[in-house]
Design a protein around this motif. Structure first.
Motif, PDB file in Angstrom:
ATOM      1  N   THR A 197      31.984  74.631 -11.553  1.00  0.00           N
ATOM      2  CA  THR A 197      32.539  75.587 -10.894  1.00  0.00           C
ATOM      3  C   THR A 197      33.723  75.369 -10.393  1.00  0.00           C
ATOM      4  N   LEU A 198      34.742  76.086 -10.797  1.00  0.00           N
ATOM      5  CA  LEU A 198      36.236  75.813 -10.799  1.00  0.00           C
ATOM      6  C   LEU A 198      36.995  76.697  -9.958  1.00  0.00           C
ATOM      7  N   THR A 199      37.591  76.564  -8.820  1.00  0.00           N
ATOM      8  CA  THR A 199      38.333  77.768  -8.030  1.00  0.00           C
ATOM      9  C   THR A 199      39.880  77.424  -7.986  1.00  0.00           C
ATOM     10  N   VAL A 200      40.512  78.106  -8.553  1.00  0.00           N
ATOM     11  CA  VAL A 200      42.131  78.067  -8.684  1.00  0.00           C
ATOM     12  C   VAL A 200      42.793  79.160  -8.174  1.00  0.00           C
ATOM     13  N   PRO A 201      44.115  79.231  -8.122  1.00  0.00           N
ATOM     14  CA  PRO A 201      44.756  80.198  -7.526  1.00  0.00           C
ATOM     15  C   PRO A 201      44.587  81.554  -8.396  1.00  0.00           C
ATOM     16  N   GLN A 202      44.537  82.816  -7.950  1.00  0.00           N
ATOM     17  CA  GLN A 202      44.775  83.711  -8.687  1.00  0.00           C
ATOM     18  C   GLN A 202      45.831  83.950  -9.561  1.00  0.00           C
ATOM     19  N   THR A 217      37.197  87.072  -8.686  1.00  0.00           N
ATOM     20  CA  THR A 217      38.520  86.622  -7.798  1.00  0.00           C
ATOM     21  C   THR A 217      38.222  87.417  -6.421  1.00  0.00           C
ATOM     22  N   ALA A 218      38.563  86.639  -5.436  1.00  0.00           N
ATOM     23  CA  ALA A 218      38.731  87.180  -4.114  1.00  0.00           C
ATOM     24  C   ALA A 218      39.733  86.407  -3.294  1.00  0.00           C
ATOM     25  N   HIS A 219      40.212  86.974  -2.288  1.00  0.00           N
ATOM     26  CA  HIS A 219      41.180  86.346  -1.405  1.00  0.00           C
ATOM     27  C   HIS A 219      42.117  85.405  -2.037  1.00  0.00           C
ATOM     28  N   GLY A 220      42.636  85.993  -3.079  1.00  0.00           N
ATOM     29  CA  GLY A 220      43.501  84.964  -3.801  1.00  0.00           C
ATOM     30  C   GLY A 220      43.488  84.110  -4.687  1.00  0.00           C
ATOM     31  N   ARG A 221      42.118  83.953  -4.949  1.00  0.00           N
ATOM     32  CA  ARG A 221      41.676  82.599  -5.741  1.00  0.00           C
ATOM     33  C   ARG A 221      40.616  83.432  -6.655  1.00  0.00           C
ATOM     34  N   THR A 222      40.610  82.719  -7.780  1.00  0.00           N
ATOM     35  CA  THR A 222      39.638  82.981  -8.757  1.00  0.00           C
ATOM     36  C   THR A 222      38.721  81.912  -9.086  1.00  0.00           C
ATOM     37  N   THR A 223      37.308  81.900  -9.355  1.00  0.00           N
ATOM     38  CA  THR A 223      36.231  81.045  -9.300  1.00  0.00           C
ATOM     39  C   THR A 223      35.809  81.240 -10.776  1.00  0.00           C
ATOM     40  N   PHE A 224      35.622  80.328 -11.738  1.00  0.00           N
ATOM     41  CA  PHE A 224      35.218  80.336 -13.023  1.00  0.00           C
ATOM     42  C   PHE A 224      33.927  79.177 -12.953  1.00  0.00           C
ATOM     43  N   HIS A 225      32.837  79.912 -13.634  1.00  0.00           N
ATOM     44  CA  HIS A 225      31.751  79.047 -13.766  1.00  0.00           C
ATOM     45  C   HIS A 225      31.392  78.919 -15.363  1.00  0.00           C
ATOM     46  N   TRP A 226      31.531  77.490 -15.521  1.00  0.00           N
ATOM     47  CA  TRP A 226      31.178  77.218 -17.066  1.00  0.00           C
ATOM     48  C   TRP A 226      29.848  76.400 -17.118  1.00  0.00           C
ATOM     49  N   ARG A 227      29.355  76.401 -18.146  1.00  0.00           N
ATOM     50  CA  ARG A 227      28.212  75.519 -18.197  1.00  0.00           C
ATOM     51  C   ARG A 227      28.066  74.999 -19.895  1.00  0.00           C
ATOM     52  N   GLU A 228      27.786  73.971 -20.038  1.00  0.00           N
ATOM     53  CA  GLU A 228      27.742  72.936 -21.351  1.00  0.00           C
ATOM     54  C   GLU A 228      26.308  72.395 -21.195  1.00  0.00           C
ATOM     55  N   PRO A 229      25.381  73.090 -21.991  1.00  0.00           N
ATOM     56  CA  PRO A 229      24.111  72.721 -21.742  1.00  0.00           C
ATOM     57  C   PRO A 229      23.547  71.437 -22.886  1.00  0.00           C
ATOM     58  N   ARG A 230      24.383  71.245 -23.814  1.00  0.00           N
ATOM     59  CA  ARG A 230      24.344  70.152 -24.731  1.00  0.00           C
ATOM     60  C   ARG A 230      24.537  68.897 -24.388  1.00  0.00           C
ATOM     61  N   PRO A 231      23.936  67.519 -24.620  1.00  0.00           N
ATOM     62  CA  PRO A 231      24.410  66.435 -24.042  1.00  0.00           C
ATOM     63  C   PRO A 231      25.935  66.098 -24.359  1.00  0.00           C
ATOM     64  N   MET A 232      26.680  65.489 -23.397  1.00  0.00           N
ATOM     65  CA  MET A 232      28.070  65.312 -23.482  1.00  0.00           C
ATOM     66  C   MET A 232      28.400  64.234 -22.920  1.00  0.00           C
ATOM     67  N   ALA A 233      29.284  63.314 -23.408  1.00  0.00           N
ATOM     68  CA  ALA A 233      30.088  62.181 -22.785  1.00  0.00           C
ATOM     69  C   ALA A 233      30.822  62.541 -21.802  1.00  0.00           C
ATOM     70  N   ALA A 234      31.159  61.843 -20.700  1.00  0.00           N
ATOM     71  CA  ALA A 234      31.983  62.065 -19.468  1.00  0.00           C
ATOM     72  C   ALA A 234      33.289  62.115 -20.128  1.00  0.00           C
ATOM     73  N   TYR A 235      33.936  61.360 -20.897  1.00  0.00           N
ATOM     74  CA  TYR A 235      35.192  61.738 -21.365  1.00  0.00           C
ATOM     75  C   TYR A 235      35.548  62.832 -22.216  1.00  0.00           C
ATOM     76  N   LEU A 236      34.603  63.583 -22.695  1.00  0.00           N
ATOM     77  CA  LEU A 236      34.701  64.848 -23.236  1.00  0.00           C
ATOM     78  C   LEU A 236      34.643  66.146 -22.498  1.00  0.00           C
ATOM     79  N   ALA A 237      34.493  65.689 -21.115  1.00  0.00           N
ATOM     80  CA  ALA A 237      34.501  66.913 -20.190  1.00  0.00           C
ATOM     81  C   ALA A 237      36.012  67.446 -19.987  1.00  0.00           C
ATOM     82  N   THR A 238      36.302  68.734 -19.635  1.00  0.00           N
ATOM     83  CA  THR A 238      37.661  68.932 -19.219  1.00  0.00           C
ATOM     84  C   THR A 238      37.516  70.086 -18.285  1.00  0.00           C
ATOM     85  N   ALA A 239      38.561  70.133 -17.423  1.00  0.00           N
ATOM     86  CA  ALA A 239      38.743  71.429 -16.444  1.00  0.00           C
ATOM     87  C   ALA A 239      40.297  71.918 -16.529  1.00  0.00           C
ATOM     88  N   THR A 240      40.648  72.140 -17.604  1.00  0.00           N
ATOM     89  CA  THR A 240      42.390  72.252 -17.692  1.00  0.00           C
ATOM     90  C   THR A 240      42.545  73.674 -17.011  1.00  0.00           C
TER      91      THR A 240
END
Length: 475
Positions: A197-202, A217-240
């Motif tokens: 759950t990633l909140t960044v400036p609008q 989007t609310a109050h000048g910020r946008t929140t994105f909710h992403w889900r990866e259900p398959r097993p993933m190594a930590a180094y392969l995670a991103t929040a670019t």
């Protein structure tokens, strides 16, 4: 991973790389409560996973099944507020355990919603729960943290982790950068599902792995909710995070594609990204069904990074990729992401395979044959960097992303192909991806598989091409 094409003119043939309030229990109280349960001998989880290349990466005593990461990032101040909730299971009687986390201030830690004692020791966050956890116990760890995340510098001098950009952050964690932005059991042996759950400036877009479940989007910020259900190594995670143009589509096979492209890279990236569905279809024919439900690309403008990375489902590129790089990072979804390393010394199972996918794509799309590419490389003199060390055990973290791992690793696969024939060779690749899907593999396991499928003894071939120092003799 592929090095930036700006770093080498011969890249094609050498490939030379949810929302929650933070817990507010004072640290002193948490420490006092934790102190009531001193560590019993032999019940502390190991501070590393035992990998000789990165001894402190990963941790012992537990397995993380799921990460729920809630992040709020201010692109102007570069300040990050985070809360990580890890659902885990103890693999031993556990009085104390570590998490990998560097550079950020920890504000609170709870275990099963009870304040836990914690302390920092380099990259280790050492947690002592109020009560010892029995082996097999399912438990929840919650960590509140904040600060200005910074990348780490790897043994080869490159940076990975949370890398600030002029409009956000380029987030790529291989081999040890996950700990720069969330507390983790950060070794490829520990794979987990994820919610972000990633909140960044609008006006900014935050892109993670898997599928986008919601965006508001609310109050000048946008929140994105992403889900990866398959097993993933930590180094392969991103929040670019950045200013991105977003394109969505669905392939004929039902794979949902989400591309996020920096406008400065859009014109150069467009013709290559247009080929992504066909590249995935071609690789699916060779390697077996695509391992995930979603795909895509994050094309950032990050001129100081110098590489692309196969972040799961959605590789991240530091600039508009060429077609060979797209093929390479897409192939990693099978080799490296779905089938992950057990130890970093086996990195050729990732990079050699993805490099050979480039050779095969060229061969089947009007380019040089794989044999011609092999021959051109083999013509390199004995003193060339290609022969500097054996790809099956590069010797240190400094050599993980060097020429031998990529090019000589691919050459080993080409030699295997020549020894067993095309039919058995491609059956071997498909069997490897199928039998180890969502899991792990080792070179020894691959060798046994190749011998079983082909019916041939191949120990000598693998020894020569993966473990012999210097230039091998093909005679």
């Amino acid at each position: 991973m592929t090095p930036s094409r700006r770093q080498t003119a011969r890249r094609r043939t050498t490939v030379l790389r949810r929302r929650a309030v933070l817990a507010t229990v004072p640290v002193a109280v948490a420490a006092l409560l934790g102190a009531a349960a001193p560590t019993a001998p032999g019940t502390a989880g190991a501070p590393g996973a035992g990998d000789p290349y990165f001894p402190l990466s990963g941790n012992g005593g537990y397995h993380v099944g799921h990460y729920d990461l809630t992040l709020r990032y201010d692109t102007a101040t570069r300040h990050l507020d985070g809360r990580a909730v890890l659902t885990a299971r103890a693999t031993q009687r556990l009085s104390r355990f570590d998490l990998d986390l560097t550079g950020l201030k920890v504000t609170a830690v709870t275990v099963d919603r009870t304040p836990a004692a914690f302390r920092r020791d380099g990259q280790e966050l050492v947690v002592t729960p109020r009560r010892t956890l029995p082996a097999g116990h399912a438990f929840e760890i919650a960590v509140g943290y904040q600060g200005t995340p910074q990348p780490v510098t790897d043994p080869d001098g490159s940076r990975d982790g949370w890398i600030p950009t002029d409009d956000g952050a380029f987030v790529a964690g291989e081999p040890q950068g996950a700990m720069t932005w969330f507390p983790a059991n950060a070794h490829p042996r520990d794979k987990s599902s994820y919610d972000f759950t990633l909140t960044v400036p609008q006006g900014r877009t935050a892109v993670a792995n898997g599928e986008l479940l919601s965006q508001r989007t609310a109050h000048g910020r946008t929140t994105f909710h992403w889900r990866e259900p398959r097993p993933m190594a930590a180094y392969l995670a991103t929040a670019t995070i950045g200013t991105f143009q977003v394109q969505r589509s669905t392939t004929p096979d039902g794979i949902r594609i989400y591309n996020a492209v920096d406008p400065r890279e859009a014109s150069s990236a467009a013709p290559v990204l247009k080929k992504l569905p066909s590249v995935l279809a071609w690789e699916s024919k060779l390697f077996g069904p695509y391992p995930y439900r979603s795909a895509g690309a994050i094309v950032d403008h990050a001129p100081d990074v110098g590489y692309a990375l196969e972040t799961q489902t959605r590789p991240v590129y530091d600039a508009a990729p060429d077609l060979a790089t797209l093929v390479h990072e897409s192939a990693h979804q099978w080799f490296g992401d779905s089938v992950s390393l057990t130890a970093w010394k086996d990195i050729w199972l990732n990079e050699g395979f993805a490099t050979y996918a480039e050779w095969l794509y060229a061969e089947q799309h009007g380019g040089d044959s794989a044999q011609k590419t092999f021959d051109a490389l083999y013509a390199s003199p004995a003193g060339d960097a290609l022969w500097a060390y054996p790809p099956g055990d590069p010797g240190s973290g400094k050599n993980l992303f060097g020429t031998p791992v990529y090019a000589r690793g691919a050459m080993a696969l080409h030699e295997l192909r020549g020894a067993v024939g095309d039919g058995p060779f491609f059956r071997i690749l498909r069997a490897w991806a199928a039998e180890h899907r969502d899991g792990h593999g080792t070179t020894a396991q691959f060798t046994r598989l190749a011998q079983r499928v082909s019916g041939k003894r191949l120990d000598g071939l693998f020894h020569t091409w993966l473990y012999t120092k210097g230039k091998p003799n093909t005679a």
